[in-house]
Write a protein that holds these residues in place. Sequence first.
Motif, PDB file in Angstrom:
ATOM      1  N   PRO A 319       0.743  -1.098   0.039  1.00  0.00           N
ATOM      2  CA  PRO A 319      -0.048   0.215   0.122  1.00  0.00           C
ATOM      3  C   PRO A 319       0.972   1.365   0.109  1.00  0.00           C
ATOM      4  O   PRO A 319       0.341   2.463  -0.499  1.00  0.00           O
ATOM      5  CB  PRO A 319      -0.754  -0.062   1.250  1.00  0.00           C
ATOM      6  CG  PRO A 319      -0.889  -1.579   1.587  1.00  0.00           C
ATOM      7  CD  PRO A 319       0.309  -2.178   1.218  1.00  0.00           C
ATOM      8  N   ASP A 320       2.036   1.478   0.558  1.00  0.00           N
ATOM      9  CA  ASP A 320       2.624   2.377   0.670  1.00  0.00           C
ATOM     10  C   ASP A 320       3.185   2.782  -0.737  1.00  0.00           C
ATOM     11  O   ASP A 320       3.316   4.077  -1.073  1.00  0.00           O
ATOM     12  CB  ASP A 320       3.997   2.335   1.744  1.00  0.00           C
ATOM     13  CG  ASP A 320       4.873   1.204   1.199  1.00  0.00           C
ATOM     14  OD1 ASP A 320       4.280  -0.070   0.709  1.00  0.00           O
ATOM     15  OD2 ASP A 320       5.993   1.290   1.641  1.00  0.00           O
ATOM     16  N   LEU A 321       3.658   1.832  -1.695  1.00  0.00           N
ATOM     17  CA  LEU A 321       4.069   2.037  -2.844  1.00  0.00           C
ATOM     18  C   LEU A 321       2.842   2.615  -3.709  1.00  0.00           C
ATOM     19  O   LEU A 321       3.024   3.451  -4.607  1.00  0.00           O
ATOM     20  CB  LEU A 321       4.605   0.720  -3.346  1.00  0.00           C
ATOM     21  CG  LEU A 321       5.905   0.094  -2.828  1.00  0.00           C
ATOM     22  CD1 LEU A 321       6.491  -1.055  -3.550  1.00  0.00           C
ATOM     23  CD2 LEU A 321       6.938   1.357  -2.744  1.00  0.00           C
ATOM     24  N   GLY A 322       1.725   1.954  -3.462  1.00  0.00           N
ATOM     25  CA  GLY A 322       0.530   2.425  -4.192  1.00  0.00           C
ATOM     26  C   GLY A 322       0.043   3.764  -3.965  1.00  0.00           C
ATOM     27  O   GLY A 322      -0.408   4.605  -4.942  1.00  0.00           O
ATOM     28  N   VAL A 323       0.141   4.167  -2.563  1.00  0.00           N
ATOM     29  CA  VAL A 323      -0.072   5.600  -2.563  1.00  0.00           C
ATOM     30  C   VAL A 323       0.881   6.273  -2.809  1.00  0.00           C
ATOM     31  O   VAL A 323       0.299   7.423  -3.499  1.00  0.00           O
ATOM     32  CB  VAL A 323      -0.058   5.763  -0.783  1.00  0.00           C
ATOM     33  CG1 VAL A 323      -0.233   7.436  -0.358  1.00  0.00           C
ATOM     34  CG2 VAL A 323      -1.138   5.111  -0.137  1.00  0.00           C
ATOM     35  N   ASP A 324       1.943   6.170  -3.056  1.00  0.00           N
ATOM     36  CA  ASP A 324       3.114   6.938  -3.816  1.00  0.00           C
ATOM     37  C   ASP A 324       2.891   7.407  -5.232  1.00  0.00           C
ATOM     38  O   ASP A 324       2.972   8.264  -5.766  1.00  0.00           O
ATOM     39  CB  ASP A 324       4.502   6.263  -3.534  1.00  0.00           C
ATOM     40  CG  ASP A 324       4.916   6.649  -2.113  1.00  0.00           C
ATOM     41  OD1 ASP A 324       4.673   7.399  -1.470  1.00  0.00           O
ATOM     42  OD2 ASP A 324       5.907   6.254  -1.739  1.00  0.00           O
ATOM     43  N   VAL A 325       2.321   6.187  -5.885  1.00  0.00           N
ATOM     44  CA  VAL A 325       2.382   6.319  -7.489  1.00  0.00           C
ATOM     45  C   VAL A 325       0.863   6.531  -7.891  1.00  0.00           C
ATOM     46  O   VAL A 325       0.624   7.599  -8.625  1.00  0.00           O
ATOM     47  CB  VAL A 325       2.344   4.891  -7.945  1.00  0.00           C
ATOM     48  CG1 VAL A 325       2.241   4.764  -9.557  1.00  0.00           C
ATOM     49  CG2 VAL A 325       3.754   4.547  -7.902  1.00  0.00           C
ATOM     50  N   PHE A 326      -0.134   6.037  -7.159  1.00  0.00           N
ATOM     51  CA  PHE A 326      -1.511   6.464  -7.541  1.00  0.00           C
ATOM     52  C   PHE A 326      -2.009   7.668  -6.869  1.00  0.00           C
ATOM     53  O   PHE A 326      -2.916   8.263  -7.252  1.00  0.00           O
ATOM     54  CB  PHE A 326      -2.389   5.255  -7.137  1.00  0.00           C
ATOM     55  CG  PHE A 326      -2.223   4.251  -8.113  1.00  0.00           C
ATOM     56  CD1 PHE A 326      -2.561   4.260  -9.288  1.00  0.00           C
ATOM     57  CD2 PHE A 326      -1.627   3.092  -7.549  1.00  0.00           C
ATOM     58  CE1 PHE A 326      -2.445   3.008 -10.251  1.00  0.00           C
ATOM     59  CE2 PHE A 326      -1.318   1.846  -8.395  1.00  0.00           C
ATOM     60  CZ  PHE A 326      -1.782   1.761  -9.863  1.00  0.00           C
ATOM     61  N   ARG A 327      -1.314   8.261  -5.721  1.00  0.00           N
ATOM     62  CA  ARG A 327      -2.005   9.574  -5.205  1.00  0.00           C
ATOM     63  C   ARG A 327      -0.685  10.524  -5.018  1.00  0.00           C
ATOM     64  O   ARG A 327      -0.333  10.659  -3.836  1.00  0.00           O
ATOM     65  CB  ARG A 327      -2.400   9.155  -3.800  1.00  0.00           C
ATOM     66  CG  ARG A 327      -3.260  10.153  -3.364  1.00  0.00           C
ATOM     67  CD  ARG A 327      -3.863   9.751  -1.780  1.00  0.00           C
ATOM     68  NE  ARG A 327      -4.544   8.818  -1.952  1.00  0.00           N
ATOM     69  CZ  ARG A 327      -4.996   7.870  -0.879  1.00  0.00           C
ATOM     70  NH1 ARG A 327      -4.213   7.873   0.142  1.00  0.00           N
ATOM     71  NH2 ARG A 327      -5.855   6.734  -1.112  1.00  0.00           N
ATOM     72  N   PRO A 328      -0.076  10.830  -6.097  1.00  0.00           N
ATOM     73  CA  PRO A 328       1.278  11.662  -6.104  1.00  0.00           C
ATOM     74  C   PRO A 328       0.703  12.897  -5.428  1.00  0.00           C
ATOM     75  O   PRO A 328      -0.372  13.390  -5.632  1.00  0.00           O
ATOM     76  CB  PRO A 328       1.403  11.854  -7.791  1.00  0.00           C
ATOM     77  CG  PRO A 328       0.092  11.583  -8.308  1.00  0.00           C
ATOM     78  CD  PRO A 328      -0.735  10.757  -7.668  1.00  0.00           C
ATOM     79  N   ILE A 329       1.870  13.535  -4.818  1.00  0.00           N
ATOM     80  CA  ILE A 329       1.631  14.911  -4.233  1.00  0.00           C
ATOM     81  C   ILE A 329       1.926  15.933  -5.330  1.00  0.00           C
ATOM     82  O   ILE A 329       2.762  15.878  -6.104  1.00  0.00           O
ATOM     83  CB  ILE A 329       2.839  14.936  -3.213  1.00  0.00           C
ATOM     84  CG1 ILE A 329       2.690  14.317  -2.020  1.00  0.00           C
ATOM     85  CG2 ILE A 329       2.658  16.767  -2.668  1.00  0.00           C
ATOM     86  CD1 ILE A 329       3.810  14.020  -1.051  1.00  0.00           C
ATOM     87  N   THR A 330       1.003  16.897  -5.340  1.00  0.00           N
ATOM     88  CA  THR A 330       0.880  17.917  -6.483  1.00  0.00           C
ATOM     89  C   THR A 330       1.268  19.195  -6.051  1.00  0.00           C
ATOM     90  O   THR A 330       0.850  19.486  -4.897  1.00  0.00           O
ATOM     91  CB  THR A 330      -0.477  17.786  -7.305  1.00  0.00           C
ATOM     92  OG1 THR A 330      -1.582  17.949  -6.502  1.00  0.00           O
ATOM     93  CG2 THR A 330      -0.511  16.545  -8.051  1.00  0.00           C
TER      94      THR A 330
END
Length: 330
Positions: A319-330
């Motif tokens: 999940p941590d990798l999923g958050v990084d990729v699918f919920r990028p900081i903009t």
Amino acid sequence: MPRRTPLIIGHRGASGYRPEHSESAYRLAFAMGVDAVEPDVVATRDGVLVVRHENEISGTTDVADHPEFAGRRTTRVVDGGRQTGWFTEDFTWEELATLRTRERLPDIRPSSASFDGSEPILRLVDLLGLVREASLEHGPEIGVVLEIKHATHFAAAGLDLVPLVARDLVATGWADGGPPLVVESFEPTALSRLREAGVRATYVYLLEAEGKPADLIARDGDAAVGYAASATPEGLAALVGVVDGVSVDKRMILADRGALVRDAHEQGLLVYTWTCRPENAFLDRRYRGAGGRAAFGDYAGEWEELRASGVDGVFVDHPDLGVDVFRPIT
């Protein structure tokens, strides 16, 4: 489940880091910021719903190490496939409670395998309680994407999963449209029956790239509509009003460059995809790297392609990798 898009779903918890469906896998997924978690449910002989990927449990528990259960090892046909091992429907809940979880992919995930033998199996009601607690602790409210497994097989064994699922959802307050709930299955009649039972949820039909659903084969024989037909524009149109969305193997989206997602969205259907895993063993060939099957490849590249397709939900083992990729900081 009106949340951020795509919905990040902890696949059997954080199953890239802990044995799948263990309490620690779910707690880790909560802490890593998932929108929802996905439990698969199967039944015991006495009608208790337990959280296991399959009803055959030799790969995910230490059942083979229990001499008292050696005589339960058997061969059985499940949804047309012949399997040998130990099956949940041959155990009571009291017996299953003596088992401990194990990593299903120890060669690829040895770190997770280091936790083998440390945790018991969860019941569905246990998991639902954990999600409620985590929502209060972490916020916002965490959802559940519940998969009904092998409904036709269990019904033939005298264990109808649909009323058992309804029973546990009602008893825990998950059936009335309050907590975010998605119900999914590879067998569409199980979804229809649960909806008819009054369980308020988002209903999602799981589609393989090939094959036919066990329930439709049992009912319609050779005339059963296959998964591939349901993934066409005409097949998706036929699902409108029957389900709220479909969930497909990520390879189907990568192969058609998102056409399935666009076709489904044109019909007002949600699209989820499974399973996003960073190891080379599970990546599309274009994104594999050096280091062998267990090494991480260019998972971000593959997942960015999925994100660009417009999918509404993604199942992730890490999940941590999923958050990084699918919920990028903009």
